[in-house]
Enzyme design. Sequence first.
Site, PDB file in Angstrom:
ATOM      1  N   LYS A  70       0.832  -1.202   0.000  1.00 15.73           N
ATOM      2  CA  LYS A  70       0.000   0.000   0.000  1.00 15.73           C
ATOM      3  C   LYS A  70       0.877   1.268   0.000  1.00 15.73           C
ATOM      4  CE  LYS A  70      -4.121  -1.964   0.077  1.00 15.73           C
ATOM      5  NZ  LYS A  70      -4.008  -3.421  -0.054  1.00 15.73           N
TER       6      LYS A  70
HETATM    7  C1  LIG Z   1      -5.244  -4.318   0.473  1.00 20.08           C
HETATM    8  C2  LIG Z   1      -6.710  -4.368   0.452  1.00 20.08           C
HETATM    9  C3  LIG Z   1      -7.466  -4.916   1.496  1.00 20.08           C
HETATM   10  C4  LIG Z   1      -6.926  -5.740   2.598  1.00 20.08           C
HETATM   11  O1  LIG Z   1      -5.900  -5.277   3.282  1.00 20.08           O
HETATM   12  P1  LIG Z   1      -4.890  -6.283   4.030  1.00 20.08           P
HETATM   13  O2  LIG Z   1      -4.232  -5.370   4.976  1.00 20.08           O
HETATM   14  O3  LIG Z   1      -3.988  -6.845   2.990  1.00 20.08           O
HETATM   15  O4  LIG Z   1      -5.720  -7.340   4.704  1.00 20.08           O
HETATM   16  C5  LIG Z   1      -8.838  -4.805   1.454  1.00 20.08           C
HETATM   17  N1  LIG Z   1      -9.461  -4.219   0.447  1.00 20.08           N
HETATM   18  C6  LIG Z   1      -8.793  -3.718  -0.597  1.00 20.08           C
HETATM   19  C7  LIG Z   1      -9.557  -3.080  -1.693  1.00 20.08           C
HETATM   20  C8  LIG Z   1      -7.407  -3.780  -0.647  1.00 20.08           C
HETATM   21  O5  LIG Z   1      -6.746  -3.298  -1.701  1.00 20.08           O
END
Ligand SMILES: *Cc1c(COP(=O)(O)O)cnc(C)c1O
Length: 380
Positions: A216
């Site tokens: 992210k």
């Molecule tokens: C990355 C992501 C998540 C989940 O996040 P994690 O921390 O990897 O569990 C949920 N929704 C979307 C749209 C994402 O891109």
Amino acid sequence: MSEIKNTISFIREIYQTQDFIPLHEPRFVGNEKKYLLDTIDSTFVSSVGAYVDRFEEMMQDITQTKKAVAVVNGTSGIQVALRLVGVNSGDEVLTQALTFVATANAIAYNGAKPVFIDVDLDTMGLSPKAVQNFLEEYGELREDGCYNKKSGNKIAACLPMHTFGFPVYIDELIKICDDWKIPVVEDAAESLGSEFKGRPTGSFGEVGIFSFNGNKIVTSGGGGAIVTNNDALGIKAKYLTTTAKQPHAYEYVHDELGYNYRMPNLNAALACAQLEKLNWFLEKKIELAKRYEEFFKGADAKFRTELSETKANYWLMCVELENRNARDLFLKETNEAKVMTRPIWELMFRLPMYQDCLKDEQGNAKFLVDRIVNIPSSVK
Ligand SMILES: *Cc1c(COP(=O)(O)O)cnc(C)c1O
């Protein structure tokens, strides 16, 4: 030279390397090492610690919300957020099929059923108009909320996702959902730093969630945050994610089924250092987006830019190709040249576990899935 070859050269020029170029890499340019060493020196590496508190305060500040709760990842954040707004087993939750699988999984973890509603072509996120159309056909308002009059199930929440950091039309969506007494949970996992009409994404719904996974815009290694402006829900979020323990000087009293979804202090330390640099990341993202925008002007591949009245965090940048064949060729040539590109996600109703879910026509989602490709987006 072909446009794809030109694109590959341009991306190599941006990143100044002939080696493999990933889609998105973390960058550590601040206090990361210092804070991590602090946690080790303090022995507070695990489920409580000063960095967890500091992280929550920083998130309240950044998202302009009253309460932020650190959690172990974004997916668990969505799972708990849905439960907080009253989603129970057998309920239906309106969401988009064009999303990362975690959005739908978090609904299923609650024993609830995703209902896939189409996205808008411009935002690539849940379409208020499509939600409205669906509710006019299926919705029935009762004393305790909205029901699907055909299935008889409660429509207990609406879960839009801000695709790649481009905000959905969240104000319209909230208005429609308010009319139908459906609470909104924002999956803002990808949109930390994005704004809609000057307000941070994640702060519009009853509850919002963010992810701090390694891919992210900023990362805690792994982690997430639940944010809300509702004090009671904020308190409940902390309680449910910390094993539903009643405060007591020494007794263990757990009076509800809770979760161990705490973010360790080690991860919170990393997150704090990264959040201190959030504005730096956002500025670098814009610089990169501007270079791409300039490069792709007049090209067959259309570079996606932020819509008016919104600020995108440009987490993952993308282009729209002419059709499925052009998309496939672009993916093949770039990946063979070790420049990582990826198609947008497969639509959720095409995955085996969600193939029987209720959905609308999905014309826009199908259009986008054939054309949208992510290109390298790491800040330099
Ligand atoms: C990355 C992501 C998540 C989940 O996040 P994690 O921390 O990897 O569990 C949920 N929704 C979307 C749209 C994402 O891109």
